[in-house]
Design a protein around this motif. Structure first.
Motif, PDB file in Angstrom:
ATOM      1  N   LEU A 112     -12.387   8.581  90.079  1.00 28.02           N
ATOM      2  CA  LEU A 112     -11.315   9.164  89.274  1.00 28.02           C
ATOM      3  C   LEU A 112     -11.090   8.233  88.082  1.00 28.02           C
ATOM      4  O   LEU A 112     -10.406   7.223  88.195  1.00 28.02           O
ATOM      5  N   PRO A 113     -11.719   8.540  86.934  1.00 32.42           N
ATOM      6  CA  PRO A 113     -11.637   7.614  85.802  1.00 32.42           C
ATOM      7  C   PRO A 113     -10.217   7.545  85.230  1.00 32.42           C
ATOM      8  O   PRO A 113      -9.452   8.494  85.319  1.00 32.42           O
ATOM      9  N   PRO A 114      -9.859   6.383  84.654  1.00 28.02           N
ATOM     10  CA  PRO A 114      -8.527   6.243  84.074  1.00 28.02           C
ATOM     11  C   PRO A 114      -8.363   7.125  82.839  1.00 28.02           C
ATOM     12  O   PRO A 114      -9.329   7.454  82.155  1.00 28.02           O
ATOM     13  N   LYS A 115      -7.112   7.516  82.577  1.00 25.54           N
ATOM     14  CA  LYS A 115      -6.812   8.345  81.412  1.00 25.54           C
ATOM     15  C   LYS A 115      -6.566   7.420  80.212  1.00 25.54           C
ATOM     16  O   LYS A 115      -5.450   6.968  79.975  1.00 25.54           O
ATOM     17  N   ILE A 116      -7.640   7.154  79.484  1.00 23.17           N
ATOM     18  CA  ILE A 116      -7.590   6.243  78.348  1.00 23.17           C
ATOM     19  C   ILE A 116      -7.814   7.049  77.081  1.00 23.17           C
ATOM     20  O   ILE A 116      -8.828   7.745  76.946  1.00 23.17           O
ATOM     21  N   ASN A 117      -6.880   6.948  76.137  1.00 20.64           N
ATOM     22  CA  ASN A 117      -6.993   7.683  74.879  1.00 20.64           C
ATOM     23  C   ASN A 117      -7.698   6.879  73.792  1.00 20.64           C
ATOM     24  O   ASN A 117      -8.108   7.446  72.794  1.00 20.64           O
ATOM     25  N   ASP A 118      -7.819   5.573  73.968  1.00 22.23           N
ATOM     26  CA  ASP A 118      -8.417   4.712  72.954  1.00 22.23           C
ATOM     27  C   ASP A 118      -9.928   4.598  73.186  1.00 22.23           C
ATOM     28  O   ASP A 118     -10.357   4.032  74.195  1.00 22.23           O
ATOM     29  N   PRO A 119     -10.740   5.137  72.268  1.00 19.81           N
ATOM     30  CA  PRO A 119     -12.198   5.080  72.465  1.00 19.81           C
ATOM     31  C   PRO A 119     -12.744   3.652  72.476  1.00 19.81           C
ATOM     32  O   PRO A 119     -13.762   3.384  73.113  1.00 19.81           O
ATOM     33  N   LYS A 120     -12.075   2.717  71.815  1.00 17.19           N
ATOM     34  CA  LYS A 120     -12.536   1.321  71.814  1.00 17.19           C
ATOM     35  C   LYS A 120     -12.457   0.727  73.211  1.00 17.19           C
ATOM     36  O   LYS A 120     -13.345  -0.013  73.632  1.00 17.19           O
ATOM     37  N   PRO A 136     -12.260  -6.355 106.412  1.00 19.92           N
ATOM     38  CA  PRO A 136     -13.584  -6.885 106.053  1.00 19.92           C
ATOM     39  C   PRO A 136     -13.463  -8.171 105.221  1.00 19.92           C
ATOM     40  O   PRO A 136     -12.573  -8.305 104.377  1.00 19.92           O
ATOM     41  N   GLU A 137     -14.371  -9.083 105.464  1.00 15.18           N
ATOM     42  CA  GLU A 137     -14.376 -10.390 104.795  1.00 15.18           C
ATOM     43  C   GLU A 137     -14.422 -10.243 103.272  1.00 15.18           C
ATOM     44  O   GLU A 137     -13.769 -10.977 102.547  1.00 15.18           O
ATOM     45  N   ARG A 138     -15.177  -9.268 102.792  1.00 16.84           N
ATOM     46  CA  ARG A 138     -15.310  -9.095 101.341  1.00 16.84           C
ATOM     47  C   ARG A 138     -13.970  -8.690 100.701  1.00 16.84           C
ATOM     48  O   ARG A 138     -13.675  -9.082  99.579  1.00 16.84           O
ATOM     49  N   LEU A 139     -13.156  -7.909 101.410  1.00 19.61           N
ATOM     50  CA  LEU A 139     -11.840  -7.553 100.883  1.00 19.61           C
ATOM     51  C   LEU A 139     -10.898  -8.749 100.898  1.00 19.61           C
ATOM     52  O   LEU A 139     -10.059  -8.891 100.010  1.00 19.61           O
ATOM     53  N   GLN A 140     -11.034  -9.618 101.889  1.00 19.35           N
ATOM     54  CA  GLN A 140     -10.195 -10.815 101.945  1.00 19.35           C
ATOM     55  C   GLN A 140     -10.593 -11.813 100.865  1.00 19.35           C
ATOM     56  O   GLN A 140      -9.736 -12.466 100.277  1.00 19.35           O
ATOM     57  N   LYS A 141     -11.888 -11.920 100.618  1.00 22.61           N
ATOM     58  CA  LYS A 141     -12.382 -12.844  99.598  1.00 22.61           C
ATOM     59  C   LYS A 141     -12.060 -12.323  98.197  1.00 22.61           C
ATOM     60  O   LYS A 141     -11.757 -13.083  97.298  1.00 22.61           O
ATOM     61  N   GLY A 142     -12.145 -11.022  98.020  1.00 22.85           N
ATOM     62  CA  GLY A 142     -11.789 -10.389  96.757  1.00 22.85           C
ATOM     63  C   GLY A 142     -12.962 -10.203  95.817  1.00 22.85           C
ATOM     64  O   GLY A 142     -14.033 -10.768  95.998  1.00 22.85           O
ATOM     65  N   ASP A 143     -12.726  -9.392  94.800  1.00 25.35           N
ATOM     66  CA  ASP A 143     -13.690  -9.125  93.743  1.00 25.35           C
ATOM     67  C   ASP A 143     -12.953  -9.029  92.420  1.00 25.35           C
ATOM     68  O   ASP A 143     -11.738  -8.817  92.376  1.00 25.35           O
ATOM     69  N   ILE A 144     -13.709  -9.136  91.348  1.00 25.92           N
ATOM     70  CA  ILE A 144     -13.149  -9.050  90.003  1.00 25.92           C
ATOM     71  C   ILE A 144     -13.215  -7.599  89.525  1.00 25.92           C
ATOM     72  O   ILE A 144     -14.254  -6.947  89.611  1.00 25.92           O
ATOM     73  N   PHE A 145     -12.082  -7.104  89.031  1.00 23.39           N
ATOM     74  CA  PHE A 145     -11.966  -5.746  88.503  1.00 23.39           C
ATOM     75  C   PHE A 145     -11.252  -5.790  87.152  1.00 23.39           C
ATOM     76  O   PHE A 145     -10.533  -6.743  86.847  1.00 23.39           O
ATOM     77  N   GLU A 146     -11.431  -4.751  86.384  1.00 25.01           N
ATOM     78  CA  GLU A 146     -10.622  -4.506  85.185  1.00 25.01           C
ATOM     79  C   GLU A 146      -9.547  -3.520  85.632  1.00 25.01           C
ATOM     80  O   GLU A 146      -9.860  -2.540  86.309  1.00 25.01           O
ATOM     81  N   ARG A 147      -8.290  -3.770  85.273  1.00 26.54           N
ATOM     82  CA  ARG A 147      -7.204  -2.890  85.729  1.00 26.54           C
ATOM     83  C   ARG A 147      -6.565  -2.202  84.524  1.00 26.54           C
ATOM     84  O   ARG A 147      -6.148  -2.849  83.572  1.00 26.54           O
ATOM     85  N   TRP A 148      -6.507  -0.887  84.590  1.00 30.19           N
ATOM     86  CA  TRP A 148      -5.870  -0.104  83.534  1.00 30.19           C
ATOM     87  C   TRP A 148      -4.454   0.204  83.963  1.00 30.19           C
ATOM     88  O   TRP A 148      -4.214   0.742  85.031  1.00 30.19           O
ATOM     89  N   ASP A 149      -3.482  -0.161  83.120  1.00 31.73           N
ATOM     90  CA  ASP A 149      -2.076   0.117  83.378  1.00 31.73           C
ATOM     91  C   ASP A 149      -1.680   1.345  82.574  1.00 31.73           C
ATOM     92  O   ASP A 149      -1.600   1.292  81.349  1.00 31.73           O
ATOM     93  N   GLU A 150      -1.456   2.466  83.270  1.00 32.19           N
ATOM     94  CA  GLU A 150      -1.153   3.721  82.584  1.00 32.19           C
ATOM     95  C   GLU A 150       0.239   3.722  81.967  1.00 32.19           C
ATOM     96  O   GLU A 150       0.473   4.400  80.971  1.00 32.19           O
TER      97      GLU A 150
END
Length: 126
Positions: free
Chosen positions: A72-80, A14-28
């Motif tokens: 499936l939410p990320p496993k984040i321990n920091d409430p901030k 799909p064109e939208r996947l090729q064009k891309g989107d902005i995400f926040e990425r959590w590195d576990e």
């Protein structure tokens, strides 16, 4: 006599996947948040890659992707960090999370949570 077979190896991306989107990425592994990642899929659907400002890009071969899970939410321990993520978008954190499950086998799996700005972006066909 054998019948000729026209093998179509290209699956339309799909064109939208090729064009891309902005995400926040959590590195576990590092317990760190990488903000404003541009996430794209190449035109042939072989690679998914992401890059944010000031950091090196990363590439994941699609053949290593086992599953893509929504909600499936990320496993984040920091409430901030959780509060920061909730304020950066619209809708709940679970509705905006796309988790890429990848690995060379089904035992050693890496989870890469990507948080979209809104639930509609997270639901783009994957």
């Amino acid at each position: 006599m054998a019948k000729a077979f026209d093998f179509q190896w290209r699956i339309p991306v799909p064109e939208r996947l090729q064009k891309g989107d902005i995400f926040e990425r959590w590195d576990e592994e590092c317990s760190s948040l990488e903000s404003c990642c541009l996430v794209k899929v190449d035109e042939n659907g072989f690679f998914i890659y992401w890059k944010s400002d000031g950091k090196e890009g990363q590439v994941l071969e699609i053949s290593q992707v086992n599953d893509i899970r929504l909600g499936l939410p990320p496993k984040i321990n920091d409430p901030k960090v959780i509060i920061d993520l909730e304020q950066k978008g619209t809708g709940g954190l679970e509705a905006r999370t796309v988790t890429i499950c990848s690995g060379l086998d089904f035992v050693n799996i890496n989870y890469t949570p990507m948080i979209a700005r809104d639930p509609e972006t997270a639901k783009v066909p994957h």
